[in-house]
Design an enzyme around this catalytic site. Structure first.
Site, PDB file in Angstrom:
ATOM      1  CG  HIS A  66      -2.962   2.949  -8.286  1.00  0.00           C
ATOM      2  ND1 HIS A  66      -2.642   3.873  -6.933  1.00  0.00           N
ATOM      3  CD2 HIS A  66      -3.940   2.295  -8.342  1.00  0.00           C
ATOM      4  CE1 HIS A  66      -3.943   3.762  -6.420  1.00  0.00           C
ATOM      5  NE2 HIS A  66      -4.624   2.946  -7.318  1.00  0.00           N
ATOM      6  CG  ASP A 124     -11.905   6.378  -7.721  1.00  0.00           C
ATOM      7  OD1 ASP A 124     -12.228   5.483  -6.997  1.00  0.00           O
ATOM      8  OD2 ASP A 124     -11.112   6.786  -8.376  1.00  0.00           O
ATOM      9  NE  ARG A 126      -3.825   0.402   0.546  1.00  0.00           N
ATOM     10  CZ  ARG A 126      -4.905   0.164  -0.182  1.00  0.00           C
ATOM     11  NH1 ARG A 126      -4.931   0.947  -1.445  1.00  0.00           N
ATOM     12  NH2 ARG A 126      -5.764  -0.587  -0.390  1.00  0.00           N
ATOM     13  CD  GLU A 170      -4.199   5.664  -9.219  1.00  0.00           C
ATOM     14  OE1 GLU A 170      -4.977   6.275  -8.472  1.00  0.00           O
ATOM     15  OE2 GLU A 170      -4.830   4.696 -10.219  1.00  0.00           O
TER      16      GLU A 170
HETATM   17  O1  TA6 Z   1      -7.152   4.310  -8.616  1.00  0.00           O
HETATM   18  C1  TA6 Z   1      -8.045   4.480  -7.930  1.00  0.00           C
HETATM   19  C2  TA6 Z   1      -8.771   3.204  -7.322  1.00  0.00           C
HETATM   20  O2  TA6 Z   1      -9.103   2.320  -8.475  1.00  0.00           O
HETATM   21  C3  TA6 Z   1      -9.624   3.168  -6.279  1.00  0.00           C
HETATM   22  O3  TA6 Z   1     -10.927   3.095  -7.074  1.00  0.00           O
HETATM   23  C4  TA6 Z   1      -9.252   2.486  -5.272  1.00  0.00           C
HETATM   24  O4  TA6 Z   1      -9.911   1.154  -5.400  1.00  0.00           O
HETATM   25  C5  TA6 Z   1      -8.033   2.503  -5.249  1.00  0.00           C
HETATM   26  O5  TA6 Z   1      -7.655   2.252  -6.762  1.00  0.00           O
HETATM   27  C6  TA6 Z   1      -6.870   1.548  -4.375  1.00  0.00           C
HETATM   28  O6  TA6 Z   1      -7.383   0.202  -4.865  1.00  0.00           O
HETATM   29  P1  TA6 Z   1      -6.731  -1.020  -4.180  1.00  0.00           P
HETATM   30  O7  TA6 Z   1      -6.964  -2.171  -4.944  1.00  0.00           O
HETATM   31  O8  TA6 Z   1      -5.142  -0.811  -4.339  1.00  0.00           O
HETATM   32  O9  TA6 Z   1      -7.061  -0.944  -2.559  1.00  0.00           O
END
Ligand code: TA6
Length: 296
Positions: free
Chosen positions: A164, A209, A74, A268
């Site tokens: 991301h 988002d 994370r 991202e």
């Molecule tokens: O990029 C944004 C997103 O798609 C959000 O909707 C949220 O789900 C985030 O990614 C984090 O996703 P994760 O699977 O890493 O918790």
């Protein structure tokens, strides 16, 4: 020392790259350049740290992050491939970030910049994708990341991809994200709505988002509290996603501290949704992101 670590050690470079067990005992490259430091885990080819000398960390990491096989890290730069978002019966954001990548090569340039080339194991069990995928990270005064996909199969291949990236900010409520004025986006909060960004900059007062469509724009994060300007340049990318989970979503994520949303924002860069990529046999493409910053 175990056999894997012994073979990895061959890629160490004195004064530039040290390879040792990191958090969770996962193999980690510790990179030092004249301008910066960085960390890359083989797990997910995950850049967890990038910090320029004299600046706060550029990349944000959750204090609650897991470092375990099959679990996403994370923070930093999750490599989301070959899909973005949820998928029935499969891990969100694809398997690349959950897989241990192979360390293909390391090098240090005369100016001190360090380059690391990582390769995704091919023919992963149950993975409907054949081709070579490499992630090349160059650490120096800037952080350059390139995701190279080469379809060396006899069939066309279609995939989504996104870096991301989680950025450290002083206070999410004080920053502004510039460069996306006038761009259409899918607002994913409370369903999915097509909108146009009419503001001069994105400011954050709630869960945000957004998937910006058909944009090659450079994006900047202006951070008055850290007195820093972060610049995100990209090529080979038509999608930019901007995300902050805010209160409820932060509480809902076990690997994300309830109050951590105050100090992070995701910007991202990739190709997702209608911008997914299809490569004909023998064709390759590169998604490239260059992160730079300066104190203002
Ligand atoms: O990029 C944004 C997103 O798609 C959000 O909707 C949220 O789900 C985030 O990614 C984090 O996703 P994760 O699977 O890493 O918790």
């Amino acid at each position: 020392m175990n056999e894997q670590l012994a073979s990895l050690k061959e890629h160490e470079i004195t004064g530039a790259i040290v390879i040792s067990p990191g958090q969770g005992g996962l193999p980690r490259l510790l990179i030092t350049t004249p301008a910066s430091t960085a960390e890359i885990y083989l797990h997910g080819a995950h850049v967890t740290t990038f910090q320029k000398n004299g600046e706060p960390p550029l990349l944000w990491m959750s204090a609650e992050s897991l470092f375990a096989p099959g679990k996403a890290i994370r923070g930093g730069v999750p490599v989301c491939f070959p899909w973005f978002g949820p998928k029935a019966g499969a891990p969100a954001h694809g398997y690349a970030r959950l897989t241990e990548w192979n360390l293909a090569a390391t090098s240090a340039a005369p100016d001190g910049r360090v380059t690391v080339r990582l390769r995704l194991p091919e023919n992963l069990e149950g993975v409907p994708y054949t081709g070579s995928v490499e992630f090349i990270v160059t650490v120096g005064d800037t952080l350059t990341m390139e995701l190279q996909v080469n379809n060396h199969s006899t069939e066309s291949v279609t995939f989504e991809e996104i870096l991301h990236t989680y950025f450290t900010v002083g206070d999410i409520a004080a920053i502004s994200v510039k460069g996306l004025h006038g761009v259409h986006y899918l607002d994913k909060v409370g369903g999915t709505t097509l909108k146009t960004d009419e503001d001069d900059a994105i400011r954050f007062t709630a869960e945000t988002d957004r998937v910006y469509l058909d944009t090659t724009h450079t994006v900047e994060i202006a951070d008055p509290q850290l007195r820093r300007l972060i610049r995100i340049e990209k090529s080979g990318s038509a999608s930019t996603v901007v995300w902050n989970p805010w209160v409820a979503k932060s509480k809902a994520m076990a690997d994300f501290g309830d109050e951590e949303y105050h100090q992070m924002v995701c910007v991202e860069s990739g190709n997702v949704g209608a911008a997914q990529t299809t490569l004909a046999p023998g064709v390759a493409n590169t998604l490239k992101v260059v992160l730079s910053s300066r104190l203002v």
